[in-house]
Design a protein around this motif. Structure first.
Motif, mmCIF file in Angstrom:
data_model
loop_
_atom_site.group_PDB
_atom_site.id
_atom_site.type_symbol
_atom_site.label_atom_id
_atom_site.label_comp_id
_atom_site.label_asym_id
_atom_site.label_seq_id
_atom_site.Cartn_x
_atom_site.Cartn_y
_atom_site.Cartn_z
ATOM 1 N N VAL A 17 38.853 27.427 38.132
ATOM 2 C CA VAL A 17 39.620 28.225 37.166
ATOM 3 C C VAL A 17 39.482 29.710 37.481
ATOM 4 C CG1 VAL A 17 39.782 28.929 34.750
ATOM 5 C CG2 VAL A 17 39.504 26.511 35.331
ATOM 6 N N ALA A 18 38.238 30.153 37.772
ATOM 7 C CA ALA A 18 38.010 31.563 38.090
ATOM 8 C C ALA A 18 38.766 31.968 39.348
ATOM 9 C CB ALA A 18 36.512 31.823 38.265
ATOM 10 N N ASN A 19 38.720 31.108 40.368
ATOM 11 C CA ASN A 19 39.445 31.409 41.606
ATOM 12 C C ASN A 19 40.955 31.440 41.385
ATOM 13 O OD1 ASN A 19 37.133 31.620 43.189
ATOM 14 N ND2 ASN A 19 37.094 29.428 43.673
ATOM 15 N N TYR A 20 41.444 30.602 40.471
ATOM 16 C CA TYR A 20 42.875 30.583 40.152
ATOM 17 C C TYR A 20 43.288 31.941 39.565
ATOM 18 C CZ TYR A 20 47.153 29.726 37.536
ATOM 19 O OH TYR A 20 48.411 29.840 37.017
ATOM 20 N N PHE A 21 42.502 32.439 38.623
ATOM 21 C CA PHE A 21 42.836 33.711 38.008
ATOM 22 C C PHE A 21 42.729 34.863 39.003
ATOM 23 C CE2 PHE A 21 42.126 31.554 33.896
ATOM 24 C CZ PHE A 21 43.293 31.962 33.250
ATOM 25 N N ARG B 256 43.524 34.669 42.157
ATOM 26 C CA ARG B 256 44.776 34.614 42.910
ATOM 27 C C ARG B 256 45.931 35.156 42.058
ATOM 28 N NH1 ARG B 256 42.640 29.538 44.326
ATOM 29 N NH2 ARG B 256 44.032 28.495 42.844
ATOM 30 N N VAL B 257 45.972 34.808 40.766
ATOM 31 C CA VAL B 257 47.036 35.270 39.879
ATOM 32 C C VAL B 257 47.006 36.789 39.754
ATOM 33 C CG1 VAL B 257 47.885 35.284 37.504
ATOM 34 C CG2 VAL B 257 47.240 33.127 38.592
ATOM 35 N N PHE B 258 45.824 37.322 39.496
ATOM 36 C CA PHE B 258 45.701 38.768 39.294
ATOM 37 C C PHE B 258 46.015 39.519 40.580
ATOM 38 C CE2 PHE B 258 42.442 37.763 35.790
ATOM 39 C CZ PHE B 258 43.467 37.628 34.861
#
Length: 223
Positions: free
Chosen positions: A215-219, A221-223
């Motif tokens: 989840v942290a890595n997903y955010f 990438r999003v940011f």
């Protein structure tokens, strides 16, 4: 809020204890080259911990340091126990004594720098070596300056001082009833219990940590 905070701190402590136990065992496994040997050493150090006024993490850290300096796996626990007796008898930290002892082993002889480290910690190594060799103080200092006191003599001197009849032979027994020793054993009991509790749920905990990481890595990438 108070209950939630206490629960969070309890979980944090338990997870931290389990992580430290696992990290220590992996470190010993790397140094000894065997998972089963590392576990056996760890269990023996737990027994030393019950006898001594030191926390388990201090003993495992000293043992790892000694192993890195070349102490054989077969002698690792016994050497840690002996240095622990010296540390208990002088009121010093075992890590510093393990460092000085390891440096002597690494160099293969006792030099002035290491001798000074022992003297600063109140360890009468020089007196014991003089007694063993039948030397005066001046004669002994000359031998040290010439590098003529081999590490095997230092090992023997430590064995003499920590034997049943040696100066530090009863160090663990003499400190067994102190508040420091009882607090150390209490902290380690909580520490091991917390680690065992988390160990029982280790697969689920690691899965949960991996999902939070995703989840942290997903955010990121999003940011």
């Amino acid at each position: 809020l108070v209950k939630g905070f206490l629960a969070f701190q309890g979980v944090k402590f338990a997870v931290g204890a389990a992580a430290e136990i696992e990290r220590t065992q992996k470190q010993l496994e790397t140094l000894t080259g065997s998972a089963s040997t590392a576990l056996n050493v760890y269990k023996q150090l737990q027994q030393v911990n019950k006898e001594s006024p030191f926390e388990l993490k201090d003993l495992t850290s000293a043992a790892a340091k000694l192993s890195a300096f070349g102490v054989s796996t077969a002698d690792l626990v016994d050497t840690t126990r002996r240095l622990g007796k010296v540390a208990a008898g002088t009121g010093q930290e075992i890590s510093g004594i393990a460092l000085a002892y390891g440096q002597v082993l690494a160099k293969g002889r006792l030099q002035g720098e290491e001798l000074l480290q022992f003297q600063e910690r109140g360890i009468p190594l020089a007196a014991e070596l003089q007694r063993m060799l039948g030397l005066s103080g001046e004669e002994f200092q000359k031998m040290v300056s010439k590098g003529q006191i081999g590490s095997e003599l230092v090992v023997k001197a430590m064995e003499n001082m920590t034997s049943e009849t040696g100066r530090f032979g009863k160090a663990f027994e003499n400190t067994a009833g102190t508040i420091d020793a009882k607090l150390s054993n209490l902290k380690d009991a909580f520490y091991n219990a917390a680690g065992a509790l988390v160990k029982a749920f280790e697969p689920q905990l690691k899965w949960l940590i991996d999902r939070f990481t995703d989840v942290a890595n997903y955010f990121i990438r999003v940011f």
